[in-house]
Design an enzyme around this catalytic site. Sequence first.
Site, PDB file in Angstrom:
ATOM      1  N   HIS A 170      -1.651  10.312   6.942  1.00  0.00           N
ATOM      2  CA  HIS A 170      -1.915   9.154   7.703  1.00  0.00           C
ATOM      3  C   HIS A 170      -1.348   9.009   9.725  1.00  0.00           C
ATOM      4  CE1 HIS A 170      -1.384   5.470   8.902  1.00  0.00           C
ATOM      5  NE2 HIS A 170      -0.093   5.057   8.742  1.00  0.00           N
ATOM      6  N   ASP A 213       1.404   5.004   1.485  1.00  0.00           N
ATOM      7  CA  ASP A 213       0.825   5.918   2.772  1.00  0.00           C
ATOM      8  C   ASP A 213       1.094   7.651   2.216  1.00  0.00           C
ATOM      9  OD1 ASP A 213       0.419   4.193   5.124  1.00  0.00           O
ATOM     10  OD2 ASP A 213       2.314   4.278   5.226  1.00  0.00           O
ATOM     11  N   HIS A 234       0.987  -1.185  -0.471  1.00  0.00           N
ATOM     12  CA  HIS A 234      -0.101   0.127  -0.131  1.00  0.00           C
ATOM     13  C   HIS A 234       0.872   1.135   0.200  1.00  0.00           C
ATOM     14  CE1 HIS A 234       0.607  -1.108   4.253  1.00  0.00           C
ATOM     15  NE2 HIS A 234       0.440   0.932   4.196  1.00  0.00           N
TER      16      HIS A 234
END
Length: 250
Positions: A73, A69, A67
């Site tokens: 975040h 970020d 994934h």
Amino acid sequence: MSLWGDLEKLKRCRWVDLTHPLTNESPYWGGIPDGSVELCKTVFDYDEEMLSCRIHTYKFPGQLGTHVDFPMHFVPGRPAAEEFGVEQSVYPLCVIDISGKVAETPDYAVTVDDVLAYEEEHGRIPEGAFVALRTDWYKRWPSYDALCNFDEEGGEHCPGWSIETLKFLFEERGVAMNGHETFDTDASYLAVEADDLAVERYVLDTCHLQVEIMANLDKVPPAGAIVFVAWPRIEGASGLPARVWAVCEE
């Protein structure tokens, strides 16, 4: 001028998927509540209401599997997904290999000297590069316990970045993005010492992107490849599962 000839050249190269596959059993960071993942739930199926098709819904945390970020975040007020466009999806790829050191010391944090040794062999890291940290930790997927590498007291022992090294890369080399194979940016012992994921906080506070839980970095060359990072266009997202791949010469 046509780019089709360049595309044909790329098609003759080797394409390497740097992304883990996802299922409902895929591991994710332990702080995410149970029940946060529900992939491929059928909500409309073949032969229903005279329209023969299947439709799935997907429920997942942004930080699932491989994934990306986004800065918000960790840092309130920093950019979310909508601030980053397609022009920020392709980079020169540099892969710093510390897998040998990690095999001996699982907690190992990459150093500036490791970067300088890389440059001595492969040349200076170019401005705007994506720098990935190869630890071969991805081979522990999909075991959550193996990825966390718990000791008898429940402490984690995982390799990662040091803040000095990422400061050098972002501030002295002007790289655009970093990536790694572990759940966290920080080497475990650094996170324990700081009682914080200070290295990841630095990356996101400086409005850089990073990719976590990468795969197959041992299958691309240390220098010379191109990396593509793609994610869904969801506004307000703090992180999103990504499809990441490299193109390199045979």
